[in-house]
Design a protein around this motif. Sequence first.
Motif, mmCIF file in Angstrom:
data_model
loop_
_atom_site.group_PDB
_atom_site.id
_atom_site.type_symbol
_atom_site.label_atom_id
_atom_site.label_comp_id
_atom_site.label_asym_id
_atom_site.label_seq_id
_atom_site.Cartn_x
_atom_site.Cartn_y
_atom_site.Cartn_z
ATOM 1 N N GLN B 8 -25.871 -19.791 2.097
ATOM 2 C CA GLN B 8 -25.627 -18.922 0.951
ATOM 3 C C GLN B 8 -26.875 -18.769 0.075
ATOM 4 O OE1 GLN B 8 -22.200 -20.967 -0.510
ATOM 5 N NE2 GLN B 8 -20.824 -19.335 0.123
ATOM 6 N N THR B 9 -26.985 -17.616 -0.555
ATOM 7 C CA THR B 9 -28.151 -17.390 -1.426
ATOM 8 C C THR B 9 -27.976 -18.176 -2.728
ATOM 9 O OG1 THR B 9 -27.127 -15.492 -2.505
ATOM 10 C CG2 THR B 9 -28.474 -15.040 -0.552
ATOM 11 N N ASP B 10 -29.086 -18.307 -3.434
ATOM 12 C CA ASP B 10 -29.054 -19.042 -4.707
ATOM 13 C C ASP B 10 -28.061 -18.419 -5.682
ATOM 14 O OD1 ASP B 10 -30.929 -20.690 -3.698
ATOM 15 O OD2 ASP B 10 -32.591 -20.023 -4.972
ATOM 16 N N SER B 11 -28.076 -17.089 -5.753
ATOM 17 C CA SER B 11 -27.219 -16.454 -6.764
ATOM 18 C C SER B 11 -25.732 -16.666 -6.446
ATOM 19 C CB SER B 11 -27.547 -14.963 -6.899
ATOM 20 O OG SER B 11 -27.394 -14.333 -5.669
ATOM 21 N N VAL B 12 -25.395 -16.699 -5.147
ATOM 22 C CA VAL B 12 -23.993 -16.974 -4.772
ATOM 23 C C VAL B 12 -23.642 -18.415 -5.145
ATOM 24 C CG1 VAL B 12 -22.398 -17.203 -2.816
ATOM 25 C CG2 VAL B 12 -23.971 -15.256 -2.928
ATOM 26 N N LEU B 13 -24.579 -19.313 -4.876
ATOM 27 C CA LEU B 13 -24.322 -20.728 -5.200
ATOM 28 C C LEU B 13 -24.168 -20.928 -6.714
ATOM 29 C CD1 LEU B 13 -26.806 -22.420 -2.706
ATOM 30 C CD2 LEU B 13 -24.326 -22.640 -2.663
ATOM 31 N N VAL B 14 -25.001 -20.235 -7.485
ATOM 32 C CA VAL B 14 -24.899 -20.347 -8.948
ATOM 33 C C VAL B 14 -23.529 -19.845 -9.395
ATOM 34 C CG1 VAL B 14 -25.804 -19.532 -11.165
ATOM 35 C CG2 VAL B 14 -27.388 -20.217 -9.376
ATOM 36 N N ARG B 15 -23.107 -18.718 -8.817
ATOM 37 C CA ARG B 15 -21.798 -18.164 -9.184
ATOM 38 C C ARG B 15 -20.681 -19.154 -8.839
ATOM 39 N NH1 ARG B 15 -21.368 -13.191 -6.232
ATOM 40 N NH2 ARG B 15 -23.559 -12.975 -6.751
ATOM 41 N N ASN B 16 -20.779 -19.740 -7.639
ATOM 42 C CA ASN B 16 -19.773 -20.742 -7.235
ATOM 43 C C ASN B 16 -19.780 -21.939 -8.192
ATOM 44 O OD1 ASN B 16 -19.209 -19.117 -5.100
ATOM 45 N ND2 ASN B 16 -20.202 -20.391 -3.549
ATOM 46 N N TYR B 17 -20.983 -22.318 -8.601
ATOM 47 C CA TYR B 17 -21.099 -23.458 -9.523
ATOM 48 C C TYR B 17 -20.454 -23.124 -10.864
ATOM 49 C CZ TYR B 17 -23.196 -27.098 -12.424
ATOM 50 O OH TYR B 17 -23.400 -28.140 -13.299
ATOM 51 N N VAL B 18 -20.701 -21.913 -11.330
ATOM 52 C CA VAL B 18 -20.066 -21.460 -12.585
ATOM 53 C C VAL B 18 -18.546 -21.533 -12.444
ATOM 54 C CG1 VAL B 18 -19.735 -19.474 -14.133
ATOM 55 C CG2 VAL B 18 -22.017 -20.000 -13.259
ATOM 56 N N ASP B 19 -18.057 -21.232 -11.247
ATOM 57 C CA ASP B 19 -16.603 -21.269 -11.004
ATOM 58 C C ASP B 19 -16.071 -22.685 -10.774
ATOM 59 O OD1 ASP B 19 -16.546 -18.573 -11.287
ATOM 60 O OD2 ASP B 19 -16.664 -18.122 -9.148
ATOM 61 N N GLY B 20 -16.950 -23.668 -10.894
ATOM 62 C CA GLY B 20 -16.492 -25.049 -10.817
ATOM 63 C C GLY B 20 -16.780 -25.765 -9.509
ATOM 64 N N ASP B 21 -17.549 -25.145 -8.618
ATOM 65 C CA ASP B 21 -17.869 -25.788 -7.336
ATOM 66 C C ASP B 21 -19.100 -26.689 -7.504
ATOM 67 O OD1 ASP B 21 -18.358 -26.525 -4.781
ATOM 68 O OD2 ASP B 21 -18.763 -24.515 -4.000
ATOM 69 N N LEU B 25 -23.967 -26.892 -6.731
ATOM 70 C CA LEU B 25 -25.126 -27.431 -7.457
ATOM 71 C C LEU B 25 -25.894 -28.391 -6.555
ATOM 72 C CD1 LEU B 25 -26.661 -27.795 -10.238
ATOM 73 C CD2 LEU B 25 -25.385 -29.914 -10.404
ATOM 74 N N SER B 26 -25.147 -29.230 -5.846
ATOM 75 C CA SER B 26 -25.781 -30.187 -4.945
ATOM 76 C C SER B 26 -26.664 -29.455 -3.926
ATOM 77 C CB SER B 26 -24.681 -31.001 -4.246
ATOM 78 O OG SER B 26 -25.243 -31.826 -3.289
ATOM 79 N N THR B 27 -26.160 -28.367 -3.382
ATOM 80 C CA THR B 27 -26.942 -27.596 -2.411
ATOM 81 C C THR B 27 -28.206 -27.034 -3.055
ATOM 82 O OG1 THR B 27 -24.851 -26.954 -1.388
ATOM 83 C CG2 THR B 27 -26.797 -25.719 -0.707
ATOM 84 N N LEU B 28 -28.046 -26.520 -4.275
ATOM 85 C CA LEU B 28 -29.212 -25.962 -4.984
ATOM 86 C C LEU B 28 -30.268 -27.036 -5.250
ATOM 87 C CD1 LEU B 28 -27.412 -23.640 -7.553
ATOM 88 C CD2 LEU B 28 -29.077 -22.894 -5.858
ATOM 89 N N VAL B 29 -29.795 -28.210 -5.683
ATOM 90 C CA VAL B 29 -30.734 -29.305 -5.993
ATOM 91 C C VAL B 29 -31.472 -29.719 -4.725
ATOM 92 C CG1 VAL B 29 -30.932 -31.705 -6.741
ATOM 93 C CG2 VAL B 29 -29.429 -30.158 -7.977
#
Lengths: 47, 196
Positions: B8-21, B25-29
């Motif tokens: 997944q792209t960063d922006s999708v991951l950020v959106r998922n993180y905002v939604d509580g996933d 964040l772990s993937t982004l880090v």
Amino acid sequence: MAKLYTQESPKQKNLQPKKESIDFILNYSKALSVINCKDKKFELLLN
Amino acid sequence: MIMKQELQTDSVLVRNYVDGDEKALSTLVYRHKQKIYSFIYSKVLDRDVTEDIFQDTFIKVIRTIKLGKYNEEGKFLPWVMRIAHNLVIDYFRKNNRMPKFDNSGDFNIFSVISDSSLNVEKQLIKDQIDNDLQKIILELPDDQRDVLVMRIYKDMSFKEIAECTGVSINTALGRMRYALINLRKLVEQKNIILTN
């Protein structure tokens, strides 16, 4: 031979943060929750 | 699931993180940790400080996203890098007036203490300079010499000098200025070296 007094360049091979640092970040994220109250936001850190 | 997140792209991951996933964040880090860590280390050159700034960077990232202040305009990594960069600047600002330790190799005690007293050679040079200076000061016109001596040797303020010599502060300042200009001229004329 003359001595060289130049600074040794830092070795930057595969620099990684410690596992503890990563764990701290992920745990901080899990512990932090933001509560919306009307137009204000409150941060809550639950350990 | 993890494989899917990796793609997944960063922006999708950020959106998922905002939604509580939290896993997002772990993937982004894990995806960007090396770039961010190396960037910080390249500036501060200290592993412990790098760890601290790395943690602070992500604390800021987490707080900003959770408070809903992150906007999708920019890309995630450049944004995080900018936060890290600002924290590095803050670190240098804070440590500007503190003693610096060189931890790159063996501990060097002289990085923390220094001997400020002059050695014999430097003392001789200083005495010579003081002597030369006193001789050329004597060649200045009386009014200029008086002001210079009171200011430099007696450490008097220009207000005190003005009162003592019966002139205005501006006149005292002007005399000091001309005293210094004339001193420079005399130093040049006589080829005196006033540095050690």
